[in-house]
Write a protein that holds these residues in place. Sequence first.
Motif, PDB file in Angstrom:
ATOM      1  N   LYS A 215       0.812  -1.216   0.000  1.00  0.00           N
ATOM      2  CA  LYS A 215       0.000   0.000   0.000  1.00  0.00           C
ATOM      3  C   LYS A 215       0.849   1.272   0.000  1.00  0.00           C
ATOM      4  O   LYS A 215       0.365   2.355   0.377  1.00  0.00           O
ATOM      5  N   ALA A 216       2.100   1.159  -0.429  1.00  0.00           N
ATOM      6  CA  ALA A 216       2.935   2.347  -0.571  1.00  0.00           C
ATOM      7  C   ALA A 216       2.358   3.234  -1.670  1.00  0.00           C
ATOM      8  O   ALA A 216       1.631   2.777  -2.550  1.00  0.00           O
ATOM      9  N   PHE A 217       2.694   4.532  -1.626  1.00  0.00           N
ATOM     10  CA  PHE A 217       2.216   5.407  -2.694  1.00  0.00           C
ATOM     11  C   PHE A 217       3.300   5.583  -3.755  1.00  0.00           C
ATOM     12  O   PHE A 217       4.503   5.536  -3.477  1.00  0.00           O
ATOM     13  N   VAL A 218       2.847   5.778  -4.973  1.00  0.00           N
ATOM     14  CA  VAL A 218       3.728   5.976  -6.125  1.00  0.00           C
ATOM     15  C   VAL A 218       3.293   7.275  -6.792  1.00  0.00           C
ATOM     16  O   VAL A 218       2.128   7.424  -7.166  1.00  0.00           O
ATOM     17  N   LEU A 219       4.202   8.221  -6.926  1.00  0.00           N
ATOM     18  CA  LEU A 219       3.857   9.514  -7.508  1.00  0.00           C
ATOM     19  C   LEU A 219       4.760   9.815  -8.695  1.00  0.00           C
ATOM     20  O   LEU A 219       5.971   9.965  -8.544  1.00  0.00           O
ATOM     21  N   ASP A 220       4.162   9.879  -9.870  1.00  0.00           N
ATOM     22  CA  ASP A 220       4.898  10.188 -11.097  1.00  0.00           C
ATOM     23  C   ASP A 220       4.848  11.691 -11.337  1.00  0.00           C
ATOM     24  O   ASP A 220       3.838  12.236 -11.754  1.00  0.00           O
ATOM     25  N   GLY A 221       5.951  12.351 -11.061  1.00  0.00           N
ATOM     26  CA  GLY A 221       6.023  13.788 -11.274  1.00  0.00           C
ATOM     27  C   GLY A 221       6.642  14.164 -12.595  1.00  0.00           C
ATOM     28  O   GLY A 221       6.677  15.345 -12.964  1.00  0.00           O
ATOM     29  N   GLY A 222       7.130  13.174 -13.322  1.00  0.00           N
ATOM     30  CA  GLY A 222       7.828  13.480 -14.566  1.00  0.00           C
ATOM     31  C   GLY A 222       7.080  13.088 -15.822  1.00  0.00           C
ATOM     32  O   GLY A 222       7.563  13.351 -16.932  1.00  0.00           O
ATOM     33  N   LYS A 237       1.134  -5.527  -4.531  1.00  0.00           N
ATOM     34  CA  LYS A 237       1.333  -4.871  -3.239  1.00  0.00           C
ATOM     35  C   LYS A 237       0.297  -3.782  -2.980  1.00  0.00           C
ATOM     36  O   LYS A 237       0.485  -2.951  -2.084  1.00  0.00           O
ATOM     37  N   CYS A 238      -0.756  -3.784  -3.782  1.00  0.00           N
ATOM     38  CA  CYS A 238      -1.836  -2.796  -3.599  1.00  0.00           C
ATOM     39  C   CYS A 238      -1.266  -1.370  -3.590  1.00  0.00           C
ATOM     40  O   CYS A 238      -1.637  -0.542  -2.729  1.00  0.00           O
ATOM     41  N   LEU A 239      -0.367  -1.099  -4.513  1.00  0.00           N
ATOM     42  CA  LEU A 239       0.260   0.221  -4.555  1.00  0.00           C
ATOM     43  C   LEU A 239      -0.744   1.287  -4.981  1.00  0.00           C
ATOM     44  O   LEU A 239      -1.582   1.061  -5.855  1.00  0.00           O
ATOM     45  N   ASN A 240      -0.660   2.440  -4.355  1.00  0.00           N
ATOM     46  CA  ASN A 240      -1.519   3.574  -4.679  1.00  0.00           C
ATOM     47  C   ASN A 240      -0.767   4.501  -5.625  1.00  0.00           C
ATOM     48  O   ASN A 240       0.173   5.189  -5.206  1.00  0.00           O
ATOM     49  N   CYS A 241      -1.146   4.487  -6.894  1.00  0.00           N
ATOM     50  CA  CYS A 241      -0.380   5.178  -7.930  1.00  0.00           C
ATOM     51  C   CYS A 241      -1.076   6.464  -8.375  1.00  0.00           C
ATOM     52  O   CYS A 241      -2.285   6.482  -8.618  1.00  0.00           O
ATOM     53  N   TYR A 242      -0.272   7.515  -8.506  1.00  0.00           N
ATOM     54  CA  TYR A 242      -0.789   8.816  -8.906  1.00  0.00           C
ATOM     55  C   TYR A 242       0.162   9.469  -9.897  1.00  0.00           C
ATOM     56  O   TYR A 242       1.366   9.188  -9.901  1.00  0.00           O
ATOM     57  N   ARG A 243      -0.404  10.334 -10.693  1.00  0.00           N
ATOM     58  CA  ARG A 243       0.402  11.255 -11.487  1.00  0.00           C
ATOM     59  C   ARG A 243       0.215  12.624 -10.876  1.00  0.00           C
ATOM     60  O   ARG A 243      -0.904  13.045 -10.597  1.00  0.00           O
TER      61      ARG A 243
END
Length: 336
Positions: A215-222, A237-243
Amino acid sequence: MNQSQILQEVQHVINKGEKTIATIGMTSRRSNDFAILPRRSAFGFEAINFLVSNEHAAKECLKLLDNKVKYIFIDVEAKKNVDLMKIAQQMIKTSKLVPYKPNDATLEACDLFILNYFHHFLHDRHLLIYGVGNIGTKLALRLAERGAKVYLYSRNVQKVESISAALNSILPKYTGSKITPLQKISFSNYFDGIISFISAEEIIDEKMIPSLKNKAFVLDGGINNFSKDFYKKRTEKCLNCYRLDVRLGFAYTLLPLFDNVNVFLKEIQGREVIDGVVIVSGGVIGEDGDIVVDKVVNPTQIVGVANGLGGLKHASDYTKEDQKNILKVQQALSKF
């Protein structure tokens, strides 16, 4: 460039009056000559937003925007060998030009996102920043100062080492932990989040997933930094993905339009005389014995007595004249 697209965006704000903005920015990435970005709004302001990649596109865009919006915000960060502000100064006759730094707005948006994600508590969170360019570097310092345990990684190992050393040298003395440079990522179930700021696409693949906690977060800033395989396997891993949506930092961009600077310079900062006593405020360095107050127009608070060096005297060092002047100013303040 599709001129009809620009005019369509203009129609969206044409009736908004004094609170209309167009932003024109550039990117260091390879991109099309021109792109329309999502509209932004805050505090009654409406902004239409454009991305250009060369001088010709900039001129065409500026030509269509002049006199159609009140303000045109120009990206002053040199991402390519194009001086946008110089071009704008030559092209714009009616709209008001405002220089701005979109990278700083992006930083603010990212900081706000992470703060809210962790409910404003970053102490002991393990955060990996992939990329040590302009924004990634500034973000590392910001998050470390907030108490996060920050790790930097890039394909350029030497750059990671040198930037980490530089950032650690300027962190406050009692910061809980230093920024850690990584030559490789060999952790398992360790990071609470990963933030990417790299210009290349699909660089971060599924091999990164084991290092992240459930459940870690993933942030795509690029933009497009993560591979398709990464996203396909994120459910393991139920990752929380964002742009990262930079509209979150739009309020920061608007600060130059607010009247707070003029108010500060006219009503807070300055030097005046009350009942024969000099008062100073707002960073003005007073002479020894001047009375420092909260604002020069209708002051409400005595801050102290100036020591002539930009600081305040200790109360034990007040002279009889200082005490007399404080009393005079106190009596004058009670009349405001």
